[in-house]
Write a protein that holds these residues in place. Structure first.
Motif, short mmCIF file in Angstrom:
data_model
loop_
_atom_site.label_atom_id
_atom_site.label_comp_id
_atom_site.label_asym_id
_atom_site.label_seq_id
_atom_site.Cartn_x
_atom_site.Cartn_y
_atom_site.Cartn_z
N VAL A 61 22.47 26.53 37.07
CA VAL A 61 22.23 27.76 36.31
C VAL A 61 22.96 28.93 36.97
CG1 VAL A 61 20.49 29.44 35.60
CG2 VAL A 61 20.01 26.99 35.40
N PHE A 62 22.78 29.05 38.29
CA PHE A 62 23.46 30.13 39.02
C PHE A 62 24.98 29.97 38.94
CE2 PHE A 62 25.15 31.83 43.09
CZ PHE A 62 24.78 33.16 42.92
N GLY A 63 25.45 28.74 39.07
CA GLY A 63 26.88 28.48 38.99
C GLY A 63 27.47 28.82 37.64
N PHE A 64 26.76 28.48 36.56
CA PHE A 64 27.25 28.79 35.21
C PHE A 64 27.31 30.30 34.96
CE2 PHE A 64 26.08 24.34 33.91
CZ PHE A 64 27.36 23.98 33.53
N LEU A 65 26.35 31.03 35.55
CA LEU A 65 26.39 32.49 35.44
C LEU A 65 27.63 33.05 36.14
CD1 LEU A 65 22.63 33.42 36.04
CD2 LEU A 65 23.90 33.51 33.88
N ILE A 66 27.89 32.54 37.35
CA ILE A 66 29.07 32.96 38.09
C ILE A 66 30.34 32.55 37.35
CG2 ILE A 66 30.37 32.67 40.23
CD1 ILE A 66 27.88 34.35 40.55
N LEU A 67 30.33 31.32 36.82
CA LEU A 67 31.48 30.82 36.08
C LEU A 67 31.77 31.68 34.86
CD1 LEU A 67 33.62 28.59 35.75
CD2 LEU A 67 31.92 27.28 34.45
N GLY A 68 30.72 32.05 34.12
CA GLY A 68 30.89 32.90 32.94
C GLY A 68 31.49 34.25 33.32
N GLY A 69 30.95 34.87 34.39
CA GLY A 69 31.49 36.15 34.84
C GLY A 69 32.93 36.02 35.30
N SER A 70 33.25 34.91 35.98
CA SER A 70 34.60 34.68 36.47
C SER A 70 35.58 34.54 35.30
CB SER A 70 34.62 33.41 37.32
OG SER A 70 35.94 33.05 37.66
N ILE A 71 35.19 33.81 34.27
CA ILE A 71 36.06 33.62 33.10
C ILE A 71 36.33 34.94 32.41
CG2 ILE A 71 36.18 32.60 30.79
CD1 ILE A 71 34.71 30.17 31.90
N ILE A 72 35.30 35.76 32.26
CA ILE A 72 35.46 37.07 31.61
C ILE A 72 36.45 37.93 32.39
CG2 ILE A 72 34.28 39.23 31.03
CD1 ILE A 72 31.79 37.54 30.43
N ILE A 73 36.30 37.96 33.72
CA ILE A 73 37.19 38.76 34.56
C ILE A 73 38.62 38.22 34.47
CG2 ILE A 73 37.75 39.42 36.94
CD1 ILE A 73 34.75 39.35 37.53
N SER A 74 38.77 36.89 34.54
CA SER A 74 40.11 36.29 34.50
C SER A 74 40.80 36.56 33.17
CB SER A 74 40.01 34.78 34.74
OG SER A 74 39.58 34.50 36.05
N ILE A 75 40.08 36.46 32.08
CA ILE A 75 40.66 36.74 30.76
C ILE A 75 41.12 38.18 30.68
CG2 ILE A 75 40.12 36.98 28.30
CD1 ILE A 75 38.31 34.54 28.56
N HIS A 76 40.29 39.09 31.17
CA HIS A 76 40.65 40.53 31.14
C HIS A 76 41.91 40.77 31.98
CE1 HIS A 76 40.19 44.88 31.12
NE2 HIS A 76 40.32 44.86 32.44
N VAL A 77 41.97 40.17 33.17
CA VAL A 77 43.13 40.37 34.05
C VAL A 77 44.39 39.76 33.45
CG1 VAL A 77 44.12 39.76 36.29
CG2 VAL A 77 41.76 40.54 36.17
N PHE A 78 44.27 38.54 32.92
CA PHE A 78 45.43 37.82 32.41
C PHE A 78 45.99 38.46 31.15
CE2 PHE A 78 47.55 33.98 30.57
CZ PHE A 78 48.44 33.77 31.61
N LYS A 79 45.13 39.10 30.35
CA LYS A 79 45.60 39.75 29.14
C LYS A 79 46.52 40.93 29.45
CE LYS A 79 42.02 38.67 25.73
NZ LYS A 79 40.90 39.21 24.89
N HIS A 80 46.36 41.53 30.62
CA HIS A 80 47.15 42.71 31.00
C HIS A 80 48.22 42.36 32.05
CE1 HIS A 80 43.36 44.34 29.38
NE2 HIS A 80 44.11 45.34 28.97
N LYS A 81 48.49 41.07 32.21
CA LYS A 81 49.45 40.64 33.22
C LYS A 81 50.81 40.38 32.59
CE LYS A 81 50.19 37.03 36.70
NZ LYS A 81 49.63 35.79 37.33
N ASP A 82 51.86 40.84 33.28
CA ASP A 82 53.22 40.58 32.81
C ASP A 82 53.66 39.18 33.26
OD1 ASP A 82 53.48 43.14 31.72
OD2 ASP A 82 54.19 43.98 33.62
N LEU A 83 54.14 38.39 32.32
CA LEU A 83 54.60 37.04 32.65
C LEU A 83 56.13 37.00 32.83
CD1 LEU A 83 52.39 34.96 30.17
CD2 LEU A 83 51.98 35.46 32.59
#
Length: 224
Positions: free
Chosen positions: A202-224
């Protein structure tokens, strides 16, 4: 998204084949060492499983980075959110398969005497617990890699992980047996393995969910 994972694995076929040979060798080698009457701690094997799987996951990510996989995926009819989710799914599947190879290798290279002497190594809770810990580790590291790149991300991630470990160890050592937090800690580590796994999941899935949200936000604004 599953197609991205399949393409990712196909692009790293040679690495995966070499990885699974090495992984199988580690687990089979542990049993061979014991059969040769060499005294070796079981805890050392568990640590070797966790570390080797963690390294395998990170090297897989580095391999993607070296081959400019992000640019390749960006040219496919998928959005950046799907690319991020695909990377998380690839990592989780790699951890699962790697642990599976470890388990199969140690199972088929053992005998009844070994299984009786080290029964807990063949129990599902140990392997489920390892999967949760390793998945949690990847979830913690991905936002750093997306934000800073592999080299700087690994340094920042390692530093944060070191600080977290130091703070955790110091906190546990500074607690008195009469402290409420210490009693909660003792209660957690002494409970039934299944209950501990559920709580970690349960704790891991909460961390995983937060991590995915942060990664999506960062990757959307990243220059490839």
């Amino acid at each position: 998204m599953l197609k991205l994972v399949i393409k990712d694995f196909r692009a790293n076929t040679m690495y995966l084949l070499l990885l699974f040979v090495v992984i199988a060798g580690i687990s089979a080698g542990f049993n061979i060492t014991i059969k040769a009457k060499v005294d070796i701690e079981v805890e050392l094997y568990v640590l070797a499983v966790i570390l080797s799987t963690m390294i395998a996951s990170k090297v897989f990510t580095i391999s993607d980075n070296e081959s400019n996989a992000d640019l390749f995926f960006a040219g496919l009819p998928v959005n950046r959110k799907q690319i991020v989710l695909g990377k998380y799914l690839s990592s989780a599947m790699l951890v699962l398969v790697t642990l599976g190879v470890h388990f199969l290798a140690i199972t088929f290279s053992s005998n009844e005497a070994l299984r009786a002497a080290h029964l807990f190594m063949y129990q599902p809770p140990l392997w489920i617990f390892s999967f949760i810990i390793l998945t949690f580790s990847d979830a913690f590291s991905f936002p750093f890699f997306f934000r800073f790149g592999m080299a700087k991300g690994a340094i920042v991630y390692g530093f944060c992980l070191l600080v977290l470990m130091i703070v955790t160890v110091l906190t546990v050592n500074m607690l008195n047996p009469t402290d409420l937090l210490y009693q909660v800690y003792i209660t957690l580590i002494n409970q039934h393995p299944i209950a501990l796994i559920v709580e970690l999941a349960v704790f891991g899935f909460l961390i995983l969910g937060g991590s995915i949200i942060i990664s999506i936000h960062v990757f959307k604004h990243k220059d490839l």
